[in-house]
Design a protein around this motif. Structure first.
Motif, short mmCIF file in Angstrom:
data_model
loop_
_atom_site.label_atom_id
_atom_site.label_comp_id
_atom_site.label_asym_id
_atom_site.label_seq_id
_atom_site.Cartn_x
_atom_site.Cartn_y
_atom_site.Cartn_z
N GLU A 12 1.17 -1.34 -0.25
CA GLU A 12 -0.10 -0.24 -0.10
C GLU A 12 0.84 1.29 -0.08
O GLU A 12 1.93 1.76 1.02
N TRP A 51 1.48 26.59 1.61
CA TRP A 51 1.52 25.21 0.91
C TRP A 51 1.43 25.92 -0.82
O TRP A 51 2.30 25.20 -1.41
N ARG A 84 1.34 -1.16 -10.33
CA ARG A 84 -0.27 -1.14 -10.23
C ARG A 84 -1.00 0.37 -11.13
O ARG A 84 -2.11 0.35 -11.21
N GLU A 120 -0.52 6.87 2.83
CA GLU A 120 -2.05 8.18 2.34
C GLU A 120 -1.34 9.25 3.36
O GLU A 120 -0.58 9.31 4.31
N SER A 121 -1.91 9.64 1.79
CA SER A 121 -1.15 11.48 2.88
C SER A 121 -2.29 11.93 2.89
O SER A 121 -3.60 12.01 2.58
N GLU A 122 -2.19 12.76 4.76
CA GLU A 122 -3.63 13.02 5.82
C GLU A 122 -3.85 14.40 4.87
O GLU A 122 -2.16 15.52 5.07
N PRO A 123 -3.81 15.19 4.36
CA PRO A 123 -4.24 16.75 3.90
C PRO A 123 -3.73 17.35 6.02
O PRO A 123 -4.48 17.20 6.32
N TRP A 124 -2.41 18.02 5.53
CA TRP A 124 -3.06 19.06 6.61
C TRP A 124 -2.70 20.27 5.79
O TRP A 124 -2.49 21.59 7.49
N ASN A 125 -3.45 21.03 4.84
CA ASN A 125 -3.36 22.40 4.83
C ASN A 125 -4.72 22.88 4.75
O ASN A 125 -4.93 23.93 4.41
#
Lengths: 492, 173
Positions: free
Chosen positions: A149, A166, A368, A152-157
């Motif tokens: 996997e 940003w 993939r 997963e980027s966590e939104p921080w902006n």
């Protein structure tokens, strides 16, 4: 770029029969580390599986072996006193025999070790329930896919003051850094192609000289690639050297692993030959290094690869051979099974651990989801690539150690240094379905449980009080034994 | 960012959360999982897609699982899995388990159903006699009205301790 088989340098050697050596315990969901040497021990959803809670490992394994040796010895000596005449009481005799039988049974069936039975034998609908919960659990989440996997980027902006910051960052990354890096890389590529081509003409008569100079050029070129991601790579340990009879093995997250290593020293790599642009670079640019390319899906290639590896390793004037024994790209959080091919050869193994810092860029190539060029371009738009590369102490096969055990040992070393979680899945399962043999193995083991339970039930349901007690006693002994053993294991 | 849940609008999430007693967070996670499993993005799960989970494909009960999970859409997917959440009711869990065992869907778990389940679990390792004996023992244990089959009422009556719902819990977070 092909998406289906693409993407991963692969280690070719696998015996066709055991090609799906997946030794995973579905029940070990919470404890992904499974004994590497344990045979396909697929502990099914029996109730109260104690062993999964403990941290199995080599020590636990050897402890188990020690227990077994002691028992075998004990049993052998008891067979000499075959009439158990030293016990007067009939019941005591029976119990003694039972106890021995239980012990033998436990050790004969490794897998049964994990199961603690209910005190009273029972066959109920609820006995069957864990078997149905288990597959549902793997639908909700499975350990295998976790290894592949992407981050997963966590939104921080999404706050008022972070958002402009940003935006400014984006501007710098996309408008300033990216074009500059791309230009540099193209420039370096053109230079390299010219240089390699002129080497081929200049040193046409002197193959050894040509390969040497080409190797130096490629090392510089690899450094240009690393620079295109603003790579901050720390190398630890003794740098690689040219010598005969050595193999470098590393964990694998992306083709850029190879680029990082090529930046320090010339390496010949064993890997999957890709179609398209990557393939051209593989065959033409890297030609002088003596890389061994093959097609994972072609069974015939295996013999060729095995032979080429042996030939390559025997020579001291060839660049050291680099193998990624996982055979596929893993997300740099886990370490999947090391295939034994690289460890079959009688050579010194130099483990290399590579760990990427995912703060600014995710170096995992998920073939993939993205082509190799998309992967490379994506990283060029990130701030920088931070990585640590450890060249670990060389390892040799211990006397009596099997290739599998050796592979597992080296894997442990690498995983420990890079802080990766060890799992025992075969990475090839990304591309192929698991064989029916695994299901058959689980079925055999399930049937043992049901048969044993049925036999106990038969004895327990009889009117004979002593029969009933003997069944209960046997179960109690067995469980007591298992609990003790599992506790021992947890201590070590 | 957040692209993974973009096609799932917040009203849908809330509605599904209400229906399934799950938290919006769990729904979102299940949605990501569903998208990952639904490789061809058809909106429903095919048997081939389920095969791509190696642990599942190796499971002896895989054929039965496929019957239940094949061609479910996301809403049904949530409904099925939410049964195994902590907040799901005992009835829901019992209902699922009962339906799982009732392969011929006649409203009773009969010895034929159980033999089929046992055959999946154990393959051809047990004899016909053993299979029958085991299934008889299981039925005898739960068959309150002694008609040789387990009805849903029998099943609930014999599970007075709530063992089933204790066993049917998985983490969805």
């Amino acid at each position: 770029m092909n998406a289906s088989g693409g993407g991963d340098d692969a280690e070719p050697e696998r015996d066709p029969e055991g090609q799906l050596e997946l030794r995973a315990a579905p029940n070990a969901a919470t404890e992904p580390e499974v004994l590497p040497q344990r045979q396909p021990s697929l502990s099914t959803g029996g109730r109260g599986t104690l062993a999964t809670g403990g941290p199995p490992g080599h020590k636990a394994r050897s402890l188990r072996d020690a227990h077994r040796d002691l028992l075998t010895e004990a049993v052998a000596s008891i067979k000499d006193v075959s009439d158990v005449g030293f016990l007067d009481d009939e019941l005591a005799k029976d119990r003694f025999k039972d106890a021995i039988n239980v012990a033998i049974e436990v050790y004969a069936k490794q897998r049964e070790l994990d199961r603690v039975l209910t005190d009273v034998p029972e066959l109920k609908l609820s006995t069957l329930v864990p078997y149905l919960v288990e597959p549902v659990e793997s639908i909700a989440d499975d350990d295998f896919n976790k290894c592949f996997e992407s981050l997963e980027s966590e939104p921080w902006n999404w706050t008022l003051y972070m958002y402009p910051a940003w935006l400014v960052g984006c501007f710098i990354r996309y408008v300033v850094l990216f074009p500059a890096r791309l230009f540099n890389l193209i420039f370096a590529t053109v230079l390299t192609v010219i240089a390699v081509a002129s080497c081929k003409i200049l040193f046409a008569g002197n193959k050894q000289k040509r390969e040497h100079v080409e190797g130096l050029i490629l090392t510089l070129y690899a450094q240009a690639w690393v620079a295109s991601w603003s790579g901050v790579v720390k190398y630890h340990g003794t740098r690689p050297r040219m010598a005969a009879n050595q193999i470098y093995v590393a964990n694998h997250s992306s083709m850029i692993d190879y680029i990082l290593l090529l930046g320090v020293h010339r390496f010949a790599v064993v890997g999957q030959l890709h179609p398209g642009g990557v393939g051209l670079m593989q065959t033409h640019l890297l030609g002088s290094l003596g890389c061994i390319w093959f097609d994972r899906k072609n069974v015939k290639d295996r013999d060729y690869v095995r032979k080429s590896i042996a030939e390559h390793v025997a020579r001291a004037d060839k660049p050291p051979l680099l193998i990624f024994p996982e055979g596929t790209c893993v997300n740099n959080e886990y370490c999947v099974m090391f295939k034994k091919g690289a460890f079959d050869i009688d050579a010194t193994v130099h483990p290399v651990a590579i760990k990427y810092n995912k703060l600014f860029a995710d170096a995992f190539w998920n073939s993939r989801q993205e082509s190799f060029f998309a992967h490379v371009l994506r990283m060029m738009k990130d701030w920088c690539l931070i990585a640590d590369v450890w060249f670990l102490e060389p390892q040799t096969k211990r006397p009596g150690e099997s290739s599998e055990a050796f592979a597992a040992r080296v894997k442990q070393l690498i995983a420990k240094q890079a802080g990766l979680k060890c799992v025992s899945f075969d990475g090839y399962l990304k591309h192929v379905k698991p064989s029916e043999r695994y299901r058959a193995a689980i079925q055999t083991q399930n049937s043992r449980f049901f048969r044993a339970e049925l036999q106990d039930m038969r004895g327990y349901l009889k009117d004979d009080e002593s029969k009933r007690n003997s069944v209960l006693w046997k179960r109690e002994q067995r469980n007591h034994f298992l609990r003790a053993l599992n506790q021992d294991e947890r201590k070590t | 960012m957040g692209a993974n849940t973009s096609s799932l609008v917040s009203e849908d999430i809330e509605e599904m959360a209400r229906e399934s007693n799950l938290s919006p967070r769990e729904i979102k996670r299940l949605y990501k999982r569903f998208q990952k499993l639904d490789r061809n993005q058809s909106g429903s799960l095919e048997a081939d897609e389920l095969t791509m989970i190696p642990e599942l494909a190796m499971n002896p009960l895989f054929p039965r699982i496929v019957q239940i999970f094949e061609s479910v859409n996301f809403r049904e997917f949530v409904k099925l899995l939410s049964v195994f959440s902590e907040s799901a009711s005992e009835e829901a869990k019992r209902d699922f388990v009962f339906r799982f065992f009732d392969i011929d869907q006649d409203g009773f778990v009969s010895s034929t159903d159980l033999i089929e389940i046992l055959l999946m679990l154990c393959g051809s390792n047990l004899t016909q006699g053993e299979l029958e004996e085991i299934s008889q023992l299981i039925i005898r244990d739960a068959d309150m009205d002694k008609d040789g089959m387990v009805s849903y009422d029998d099943f609930c009556a014999c599970d007075s301790l709530g063992t089933i719902s204790q066993l049917c819990q998985i983490s969805l977070a």
